[in-house]
Design an enzyme around this catalytic site. Structure first.
Site, PDB file in Angstrom:
ATOM      1  N   LYS A 126       0.480  -0.963   0.312  1.00  0.00           N
ATOM      2  CA  LYS A 126       0.045   0.220   0.424  1.00  0.00           C
ATOM      3  C   LYS A 126       1.251   1.293   0.243  1.00  0.00           C
ATOM      4  O   LYS A 126       2.118   1.109   0.875  1.00  0.00           O
ATOM      5  CB  LYS A 126      -1.056   0.318   1.312  1.00  0.00           C
ATOM      6  CG  LYS A 126      -1.939  -1.048   1.053  1.00  0.00           C
ATOM      7  CD  LYS A 126      -2.964  -1.372   2.319  1.00  0.00           C
ATOM      8  CE  LYS A 126      -3.880  -1.736   2.524  1.00  0.00           C
ATOM      9  NZ  LYS A 126      -5.152  -2.205   3.061  1.00  0.00           N
ATOM     10  N   ARG A 197      -2.986 -14.015   6.289  1.00  0.00           N
ATOM     11  CA  ARG A 197      -2.382 -13.489   6.670  1.00  0.00           C
ATOM     12  C   ARG A 197      -2.303 -12.978   7.740  1.00  0.00           C
ATOM     13  O   ARG A 197      -0.904 -12.789   8.213  1.00  0.00           O
ATOM     14  CB  ARG A 197      -2.654 -12.495   6.074  1.00  0.00           C
ATOM     15  CG  ARG A 197      -1.945 -10.849   5.854  1.00  0.00           C
ATOM     16  CD  ARG A 197      -2.417  -9.884   5.016  1.00  0.00           C
ATOM     17  NE  ARG A 197      -2.107  -8.434   5.545  1.00  0.00           N
ATOM     18  CZ  ARG A 197      -0.930  -7.677   5.276  1.00  0.00           C
ATOM     19  NH1 ARG A 197       0.142  -8.507   4.737  1.00  0.00           N
ATOM     20  NH2 ARG A 197      -0.798  -6.453   5.980  1.00  0.00           N
TER      21      ARG A 197
END
Length: 263
Positions: A126, A197
């Site tokens: 990101k 994750r």
């Protein structure tokens, strides 16, 4: 129509309170209120109906639901159940292994290119920030197995994971694949690619990694994101504290005796 025109904010609040007393979740209440607002906007534009009942109402606060990590046993079951029957199954298994083995976001895994595959992965996360993530041997082997069976030609700039027809693979396809395996194994709805994750982070913490290290591996800009992300196992923290803190009972007792003698 006249009844709707005379509605007041307290009527809507009473409705929401009634729903809440019937054990309706805050998330469902938010959807109910949103649907009512949309309906009133429709009546206003199509029928000229005017009401101020919704003017000062806000959506109910939805409690933030923390992700839950999966057990290593269930992760192993998922990898086994994904299967190796076709190259598509091999592809999905390799992706699941990367999500858990390297803690990647699903978008990061699907954005990998052939040239990115090495002993470590350079991940564009990101905010267009790059981070280096180690790739475990089982993950590397799973990717090699997939590449050997993938029927489409390779070039360095090609996306690593392809769709069944050779095009770009969407996250929805991988989510659907995991849903299929989840139902097969009768696992809860919380078992998602994102949970893999999260399990990566939680299992690292449980085995002694610190939050700063996990923050770097996950690509979080702020440590607060990592703190919210990781499921802190209090029993494990007590164990780590007990083993790491220099305050064994014998030492405390010894120091206590010294203090008494001085007095």
């Amino acid at each position: 129509m006249e009844t709707i025109r005379t509605l007041e904010a307290r009527d809507i609040r009473a409705f929401l309170s009634h729903r809440l007393n019937n054990h309706v979740s805050h998330r469902t209440l938010a959807r109910n209120l949103s649907a009512l607002k949309s309906f009133m906007l429709y009546l206003e534009s199509e029928r000229g109906l005017q009401t101020s009942a919704f003017a000062h109402l806000t959506l109910p606060r939805i409690p933030k639901k923390m992700p839950r990590p999966m057990t290593f046993v269930n992760i192993t079951k998922i990898l086994d159940a994904t299967g190796m029957h076709t190259w598509v199954h091999v592809r999905d298994r390799a992706i699941f292994m990367l999500l858990y083995g390297s803690g990647l976001r699903i978008s990061e895994a699907l954005g990998l290119r052939i040239r990115d595959i090495a002993d470590t992965l350079i991940i564009r996360g990101k905010g267009q920030k790059d981070r280096e993530v180690p790739m475990l041997a089982p993950c590397r082997q799973a990717i090699e197995c997939y590449r050997a069976q993938c029927p489409f030609p390779e070039e360095s700039e090609r996306l690593l994971f392809l769709g069944a027809r050779g095009g770009k693979l969407s996250a929805g396809v991988i989510q659907q694949s995991l849903r299929r395996v989840r139902r097969l194994l009768n696992l809860p709805d919380e078992v998602t690619p994102h949970a893999l994750r999260h399990s990566f982070a939680s299992h690292l913490l449980g085995n002694g990694a610190n939050l700063r290290e996990i923050q770097t591996l996950l690509g979080h800009a702020n440590l607060s994101s990592t703190q919210q992300y990781v499921d802190v196992n209090m029993e494990q923290l007590v164990k780590i504290h007990s083993e790491a803190h220099p305050r064994e009972e014998g030492i405390l007792l010894s120091e206590s005796k010294k203090s008494i003698k001085k007095q």
